[in-house]
Enzyme design. Structure first.
Site, PDB file in Angstrom:
ATOM      1  N   ASP A 165       9.185   4.652  13.247  1.00 49.17           N
ATOM      2  CA  ASP A 165       9.777   3.572  14.044  1.00 49.17           C
ATOM      3  C   ASP A 165      11.208   3.205  13.634  1.00 49.17           C
ATOM      4  OD1 ASP A 165       8.714   2.497  11.701  1.00 49.17           O
ATOM      5  OD2 ASP A 165       7.506   0.953  12.690  1.00 49.17           O
TER       6      ASP A 165
ATOM      7  N   ASP B 249       0.846  -1.190   0.000  1.00 50.83           N
ATOM      8  CA  ASP B 249       0.000   0.000   0.000  1.00 50.83           C
ATOM      9  C   ASP B 249       0.886   1.247   0.000  1.00 50.83           C
ATOM     10  OD1 ASP B 249       0.807   0.338   2.748  1.00 50.83           O
ATOM     11  OD2 ASP B 249      -0.734  -1.128   3.265  1.00 50.83           O
TER      12      ASP B 249
ATOM     13  N   ASP C 119       1.462   5.104   1.537  1.00 51.97           N
ATOM     14  CA  ASP C 119       1.124   6.071   2.580  1.00 51.97           C
ATOM     15  C   ASP C 119       1.729   7.421   2.216  1.00 51.97           C
ATOM     16  OD1 ASP C 119      -0.137   4.170   4.423  1.00 51.97           O
ATOM     17  OD2 ASP C 119       1.867   3.329   4.604  1.00 51.97           O
TER      18      ASP C 119
HETATM   19  P1  ATP Z   1       3.814  -2.538   5.561  1.00 57.04           P
HETATM   20  O1  ATP Z   1       2.665  -1.658   5.123  1.00 57.04           O
HETATM   21  O2  ATP Z   1       4.578  -3.157   4.462  1.00 57.04           O
HETATM   22  O3  ATP Z   1       3.461  -3.476   6.667  1.00 57.04           O
HETATM   23  P2  ATP Z   1       4.811  -0.020   6.491  1.00 57.04           P
HETATM   24  O4  ATP Z   1       6.184   0.369   6.910  1.00 57.04           O
HETATM   25  O5  ATP Z   1       4.225   0.734   5.340  1.00 57.04           O
HETATM   26  O6  ATP Z   1       4.867  -1.572   6.228  1.00 57.04           O
HETATM   27  P3  ATP Z   1       2.479   0.823   7.943  1.00 57.04           P
HETATM   28  O7  ATP Z   1       1.853   0.146   9.114  1.00 57.04           O
HETATM   29  O8  ATP Z   1       1.740   0.903   6.668  1.00 57.04           O
HETATM   30  O9  ATP Z   1       3.885   0.102   7.748  1.00 57.04           O
HETATM   31  O10 ATP Z   1       2.883   2.268   8.426  1.00 57.04           O
HETATM   32  C1  ATP Z   1       3.341   3.280   7.542  1.00 57.04           C
HETATM   33  C2  ATP Z   1       4.501   4.033   8.158  1.00 57.04           C
HETATM   34  O11 ATP Z   1       4.081   4.644   9.366  1.00 57.04           O
HETATM   35  C3  ATP Z   1       5.691   3.167   8.544  1.00 57.04           C
HETATM   36  O12 ATP Z   1       6.557   2.964   7.466  1.00 57.04           O
HETATM   37  C4  ATP Z   1       6.323   3.991   9.633  1.00 57.04           C
HETATM   38  O13 ATP Z   1       7.078   5.062   9.099  1.00 57.04           O
HETATM   39  C5  ATP Z   1       5.120   4.595  10.336  1.00 57.04           C
HETATM   40  N1  ATP Z   1       4.649   3.753  11.468  1.00 57.04           N
HETATM   41  C6  ATP Z   1       3.702   2.793  11.435  1.00 57.04           C
HETATM   42  N2  ATP Z   1       3.498   2.254  12.645  1.00 57.04           N
HETATM   43  C7  ATP Z   1       4.346   2.892  13.486  1.00 57.04           C
HETATM   44  C8  ATP Z   1       4.612   2.816  14.883  1.00 57.04           C
HETATM   45  N3  ATP Z   1       3.951   1.952  15.645  1.00 57.04           N
HETATM   46  N4  ATP Z   1       5.549   3.646  15.401  1.00 57.04           N
HETATM   47  C9  ATP Z   1       6.192   4.555  14.623  1.00 57.04           C
HETATM   48  N5  ATP Z   1       5.996   4.665  13.314  1.00 57.04           N
HETATM   49  C10 ATP Z   1       5.086   3.866  12.735  1.00 57.04           C
HETATM   50 MG    MG Z   2       2.288   0.566   4.583  1.00 55.84          MG
END
Ligand code: ATP
Ligand code: MG
Length: 433
Positions: free
Chosen positions: A137, A57, A59
């Site tokens: 994170d 996805d 963001d």
């Molecule tokens: P994926 O979607 O592949 O699981 P992602 O890194 O995109 O991985 P998401 O949950 O979609 O994870 O979150 C988007 C972004 O928001 C992350 O890349 C990170 O920068 C931030 N993020 C998400 N959850 C947290 C958290 N618990 N603490 C700090 N930052 C976070």
């Molecule tokens: Mg994501």
């Protein structure tokens, strides 16, 4: 904290091209920019494209406030309380737009709230892009891409960490895990999914702070556990969860059954067989149901209680019902499993008794039951783990060739966190972004 300087990586030095980005995400970014705001692709999508993985996805981070974003897009909705976000909807695709946030070391205000042990329970202090980068994170998740100048902006030395396959937590591990213990689960998931090694301080701190998982909202934990086990590498994540004592923090009763009532290792083999089977199904793009997954995870406790209650004199069926109820009740204090799944889990467990009553015409009735297929798959796992002697599974395999179960009864539901769908349900209690 001092604002970091961005390292700017121009278009000719990186592999992010607009062709690899969802047209919907590009639309959102352009509309925000036209309205005078800044907009960047951020997080997992950049990380994945740089690693040659198809992002699941997209963001977006912006300096527009949620209400301003919402006004710009009629196809959007405001979500979250603890953490306000905007979802812009394009059919089934959801583009998540988050406003730049400041780090948690700012003074507490009505927009930000922390519990006595440091957990963030509200996090709506807006900030600059530099501050936003520092409160993400991991460094690998903190890259920004502009679809206007095509540059990547790196505030945390992320490019180097990605090249070295290092998962580096931004800031002090204790503080970051206290703010949001789910980051420990994310560390294990990303390390496994991406083949990264977790930077040693961040990894060691996990075992020290595993007990913090108990303070995470139980509804959020339900979603996070599903994400771990539908990642396609659930078995290895299970090993890591146990190694870092996170498994026992989230599944205390099951962990007790594994530690004290599993001298032959049968229960452990059963969970492993279930997770391996899930990994395989994900690779083959077959459906996974949360109920089956949780039925597998809780079985060591259900089975132990089932045996115990029968030895106390209860017949097998009421013993199973009581065992299921007791196991579920103790699990619900840490993970909130929705009611509709609980019902299916009980049916899968009760099917373990029904499948033994295969004499006479009973087989024909049993294959018609809603949870037959799941119960049968479950039975095969028990045989594989050596919990029961093989034979019955084979009988049912053959029986289905001449008496196939009705197609419409098979469940095709996928959990929300499967890659093809957006993982966050509306109004989910997201701890932090
Ligand atoms: P994926 O979607 O592949 O699981 P992602 O890194 O995109 O991985 P998401 O949950 O979609 O994870 O979150 C988007 C972004 O928001 C992350 O890349 C990170 O920068 C931030 N993020 C998400 N959850 C947290 C958290 N618990 N603490 C700090 N930052 C976070
Ligand atoms: Mg994501």
């Amino acid at each position: 904290m001092k604002s970091p300087q961005a390292r700017i990586i121009p278009r000719n030095e990186h592999s992010i091209s607009r062709k690899l980005i969802s047209p919907s995400a590009l639309k959102v970014m352009y509309r925000l920019e036209q309205a005078g705001f800044k907009a960047y692709l951020v997080g997992g999508s950049i990380r994945d494209i740089l690693l040659g993985i198809q992002p699941k996805d997209f963001d977006i981070a912006t300096n527009a406030h949620p209400e301003q974003v919402h006004k710009l897009f009629s196809n959007s909705r405001l979500i979250g309380r603890r953490f306000k976000l905007v979802h812009v909807l394009f059919g089934r695709e959801v583009i998540e737009v988050a406003t730049f946030r400041a780090s948690s070391d700012k003074e507490e205000s009505p927009s930000q709230r922390q519990t006595a042990d440091g957990m963030l329970t509200r996090d709506n202090v807006y900030g600059t892009i530099e501050e936003d980068a520092l409160r993400r994170d991991f460094t690998a998740n903190a890259l920004y891409y502009s679809a206007t100048d095509f540059n990547i902006y790196d505030y945390t030395n992320a490019i180097e960490d990605i090249e070295e396959k290092q998962l580096r937590l931004i800031g002090d591990p204790e503080e970051r895990y206290r703010e949001d213990p789910v980051r420990m689960l994310r560390a294990l998931r990303f390390a496994e999914k991406l083949g990264f090694s977790i930077e040693s301080n961040a990894e060691h701190a996990i075992s020290d702070f595993a007990q913090l998982m108990q303070s995470v909202a139980s509804a959020r934990l339900f979603d996070e556990v599903i994400k771990l086990f539908v990642s396609g590498c659930g078995l290895n994540i299970y090993f890591r969860l146990k190694q870092h004592t996170l498994f026992e923090a989230m599944f205390p009763a099951v962990a007790n059954s594994l530690a004290n009532h599993d001298s032959e290792g049968t229960y452990d083999r059963f969970i492993q067989a279930g997770l391996l089977n899930t990994d395989k199904r994900i690779k083959e793009d077959k459906p996974i149901t949360p109920a089956f997954l949780y039925a597998v995870l809780l079985w060591p406790e259900v089975h132990r209680l089932w045996i115990q209650k029968q030895s106390e004199g209860l017949p097998e069926f009421p013993a199973m019902q009581q065992a299921a109820q007791a196991a579920i009740e103790s699990q619900l204090s840490s993970i909130m499993i929705p009611k509709r799944f609980l019902l299916n889990m009980k049916e899968i467990w009760e099917m373990q008794i029904r499948l033994t009553k295969n004499h006479g015409n009973r087989g024909l009735q049993i294959v018609q039951l809603p949870r037959f297929r799941a119960g049968y798959d479950f039975l095969l796992l028990r045989e594989k783990a050596g919990e029961i002697i093989p034979g019955l599974g084979d009988w049912w395999t053959k029986f289905q060739i001449t008496n196939p179960p009705p197609e419409h009864k098979r469940r095709t539901e996928r959990p929300k966190s499967r890659p093809s769908r957006r993982k966050r349900p509306p109004n989910s209690q997201r701890n932090s972004n």
